[in-house]
Design a protein around this motif. Structure first.
Motif, PDB file in Angstrom:
ATOM      1  N   GLU A 197       0.837  -1.217   0.000  1.00 40.80           N
ATOM      2  CA  GLU A 197       0.000   0.000   0.000  1.00 40.80           C
ATOM      3  C   GLU A 197       0.864   1.257   0.000  1.00 40.80           C
ATOM      4  O   GLU A 197       0.586   2.210  -0.743  1.00 40.80           O
ATOM      5  CB  GLU A 197      -0.938  -0.007   1.216  1.00 40.80           C
ATOM      6  CG  GLU A 197      -1.755   1.248   1.395  1.00 40.80           C
ATOM      7  CD  GLU A 197      -2.868   1.430   0.366  1.00 40.80           C
ATOM      8  OE1 GLU A 197      -3.383   2.553   0.273  1.00 40.80           O
ATOM      9  OE2 GLU A 197      -3.199   0.470  -0.341  1.00 40.80           O
ATOM     10  N   ARG A 201       3.960   1.526  -1.107  1.00 45.30           N
ATOM     11  CA  ARG A 201       4.606   1.623  -2.416  1.00 45.30           C
ATOM     12  C   ARG A 201       3.624   2.102  -3.485  1.00 45.30           C
ATOM     13  O   ARG A 201       3.973   2.900  -4.357  1.00 45.30           O
ATOM     14  CB  ARG A 201       5.185   0.265  -2.807  1.00 45.30           C
ATOM     15  CG  ARG A 201       6.383  -0.144  -1.933  1.00 45.30           C
ATOM     16  CD  ARG A 201       6.839  -1.555  -2.212  1.00 45.30           C
ATOM     17  NE  ARG A 201       7.230  -1.725  -3.611  1.00 45.30           N
ATOM     18  CZ  ARG A 201       7.385  -2.912  -4.185  1.00 45.30           C
ATOM     19  NH1 ARG A 201       7.188  -4.028  -3.491  1.00 45.30           N
ATOM     20  NH2 ARG A 201       7.737  -2.997  -5.444  1.00 45.30           N
ATOM     21  N   LEU A 202       2.392   1.639  -3.394  1.00 45.29           N
ATOM     22  CA  LEU A 202       1.360   2.060  -4.336  1.00 45.29           C
ATOM     23  C   LEU A 202       1.047   3.542  -4.174  1.00 45.29           C
ATOM     24  O   LEU A 202       0.937   4.278  -5.162  1.00 45.29           O
ATOM     25  CB  LEU A 202       0.098   1.216  -4.144  1.00 45.29           C
ATOM     26  CG  LEU A 202      -1.055   1.440  -5.104  1.00 45.29           C
ATOM     27  CD1 LEU A 202      -0.643   1.162  -6.545  1.00 45.29           C
ATOM     28  CD2 LEU A 202      -2.229   0.562  -4.709  1.00 45.29           C
ATOM     29  N   ASP A 203       0.943   3.995  -2.936  1.00 50.86           N
ATOM     30  CA  ASP A 203       0.730   5.425  -2.663  1.00 50.86           C
ATOM     31  C   ASP A 203       1.859   6.264  -3.250  1.00 50.86           C
ATOM     32  O   ASP A 203       1.611   7.299  -3.879  1.00 50.86           O
ATOM     33  CB  ASP A 203       0.655   5.687  -1.149  1.00 50.86           C
ATOM     34  CG  ASP A 203      -0.678   5.288  -0.538  1.00 50.86           C
ATOM     35  OD1 ASP A 203      -1.678   5.231  -1.278  1.00 50.86           O
ATOM     36  OD2 ASP A 203      -0.707   5.043   0.679  1.00 50.86           O
ATOM     37  N   GLU A 250       3.954   5.504  -5.710  1.00 49.97           N
ATOM     38  CA  GLU A 250       3.923   5.468  -7.182  1.00 49.97           C
ATOM     39  C   GLU A 250       2.811   6.365  -7.719  1.00 49.97           C
ATOM     40  O   GLU A 250       3.003   7.092  -8.697  1.00 49.97           O
ATOM     41  CB  GLU A 250       3.731   4.024  -7.667  1.00 49.97           C
ATOM     42  CG  GLU A 250       3.793   3.861  -9.167  1.00 49.97           C
ATOM     43  CD  GLU A 250       5.170   4.107  -9.760  1.00 49.97           C
ATOM     44  OE1 GLU A 250       5.235   4.324 -10.988  1.00 49.97           O
ATOM     45  OE2 GLU A 250       6.168   4.086  -9.030  1.00 49.97           O
ATOM     46  N   SER A 251       1.682   6.336  -7.071  1.00 50.07           N
ATOM     47  CA  SER A 251       0.568   7.182  -7.485  1.00 50.07           C
ATOM     48  C   SER A 251       0.926   8.658  -7.362  1.00 50.07           C
ATOM     49  O   SER A 251       0.661   9.451  -8.272  1.00 50.07           O
ATOM     50  CB  SER A 251      -0.677   6.859  -6.644  1.00 50.07           C
ATOM     51  OG  SER A 251      -1.746   7.695  -6.999  1.00 50.07           O
ATOM     52  N   SER A 268      -3.901   7.487 -10.651  1.00 50.00           N
ATOM     53  CA  SER A 268      -4.643   7.013  -9.482  1.00 50.00           C
ATOM     54  C   SER A 268      -4.223   5.595  -9.109  1.00 50.00           C
ATOM     55  O   SER A 268      -3.758   4.818  -9.951  1.00 50.00           O
ATOM     56  CB  SER A 268      -6.150   7.034  -9.756  1.00 50.00           C
ATOM     57  OG  SER A 268      -6.504   6.010 -10.666  1.00 50.00           O
ATOM     58  N   LYS A 269      -4.410   5.283  -7.834  1.00 49.53           N
ATOM     59  CA  LYS A 269      -4.084   3.935  -7.367  1.00 49.53           C
ATOM     60  C   LYS A 269      -4.933   2.901  -8.099  1.00 49.53           C
ATOM     61  O   LYS A 269      -4.436   1.849  -8.481  1.00 49.53           O
ATOM     62  CB  LYS A 269      -4.283   3.829  -5.861  1.00 49.53           C
ATOM     63  CG  LYS A 269      -3.283   4.659  -5.082  1.00 49.53           C
ATOM     64  CD  LYS A 269      -3.272   4.460  -3.585  1.00 49.53           C
ATOM     65  CE  LYS A 269      -4.539   4.177  -2.899  1.00 49.53           C
ATOM     66  NZ  LYS A 269      -4.422   4.091  -1.433  1.00 49.53           N
ATOM     67  N   GLU A 299      -6.105   3.027 -11.124  1.00 47.91           N
ATOM     68  CA  GLU A 299      -5.582   2.836 -12.483  1.00 47.91           C
ATOM     69  C   GLU A 299      -4.291   2.025 -12.461  1.00 47.91           C
ATOM     70  O   GLU A 299      -4.077   1.159 -13.316  1.00 47.91           O
ATOM     71  CB  GLU A 299      -5.352   4.176 -13.175  1.00 47.91           C
ATOM     72  CG  GLU A 299      -4.795   4.064 -14.575  1.00 47.91           C
ATOM     73  CD  GLU A 299      -5.693   3.301 -15.551  1.00 47.91           C
ATOM     74  OE1 GLU A 299      -5.147   2.800 -16.554  1.00 47.91           O
ATOM     75  OE2 GLU A 299      -6.916   3.180 -15.329  1.00 47.91           O
ATOM     76  N   LEU A 300      -3.429   2.283 -11.484  1.00 50.38           N
ATOM     77  CA  LEU A 300      -2.198   1.489 -11.370  1.00 50.38           C
ATOM     78  C   LEU A 300      -2.521   0.017 -11.130  1.00 50.38           C
ATOM     79  O   LEU A 300      -1.885  -0.872 -11.713  1.00 50.38           O
ATOM     80  CB  LEU A 300      -1.318   2.034 -10.244  1.00 50.38           C
ATOM     81  CG  LEU A 300      -0.657   3.390 -10.503  1.00 50.38           C
ATOM     82  CD1 LEU A 300       0.018   3.898  -9.234  1.00 50.38           C
ATOM     83  CD2 LEU A 300       0.342   3.304 -11.651  1.00 50.38           C
ATOM     84  N   ILE A 301      -3.500  -0.246 -10.294  1.00 48.97           N
ATOM     85  CA  ILE A 301      -3.906  -1.628 -10.018  1.00 48.97           C
ATOM     86  C   ILE A 301      -4.467  -2.269 -11.280  1.00 48.97           C
ATOM     87  O   ILE A 301      -4.118  -3.399 -11.624  1.00 48.97           O
ATOM     88  CB  ILE A 301      -4.916  -1.676  -8.849  1.00 48.97           C
ATOM     89  CG1 ILE A 301      -4.220  -1.278  -7.549  1.00 48.97           C
ATOM     90  CG2 ILE A 301      -5.557  -3.053  -8.738  1.00 48.97           C
ATOM     91  CD1 ILE A 301      -5.162  -1.013  -6.386  1.00 48.97           C
TER      92      ILE A 301
END
Length: 80
Positions: free
Chosen positions: A13, A15-17, A19-20, A26-27, A29-31
Motif C-alpha cells: 500500500e 509503495r502504491l501510494d 507510485e501514485s 490514481s491507485k 488505475e495502477l492496479i
C-alpha cells in the motif's frame, strides 16, 4: 466497471501510494494496469474456443448472428 475490494499488505500500500503520487496516476488505475499486464503476459495457455456455429432448422438473420457473436466474444473476454 465492476467494483472489487482487494486487501494489500501495508508495505505494498505504501509503495502504491508513492507510485501514485510520483506519477499522478490514481491507485485504481495502477492496479488495473498491473492486473492487465499480469494477464497479458501469463504463460498459461489461453483456451481457443471456436466461434459459435449456427446450425439449426431455421435461417438466422444477420442481426441475430451479429448478436450471438457479440455475446460470445463478451463472455470470452469476461473470463480472461
Amino acid at each position: 466497471m465492476i467494483k472489487t475490494t482487494v486487501y494489500l499488505p501495508e508495505e505494498l500500500e505504501l509503495r502504491l501510494d508513492a507510485e501514485s503520487a510520483a506519477t499522478g496516476i490514481s491507485k485504481a488505475e495502477l492496479i488495473r494496469r498491473g492486473i492487465a499486464q499480469l494477464l497479458d503476459t501469463s504463460s498459461r495457455p489461453k483456451s481457443a474456443h471456436p466461434l459459435p456455429a449456427f446450425r439449426g432448422g431455421r435461417l438466422v438473420t444477420v442481426d441475430e448472428m451479429d448478436d450471438a457473436i457479440y455475446e460470445h466474444i463478451k463472455e470470452r473476454s469476461a473470463r480472461r
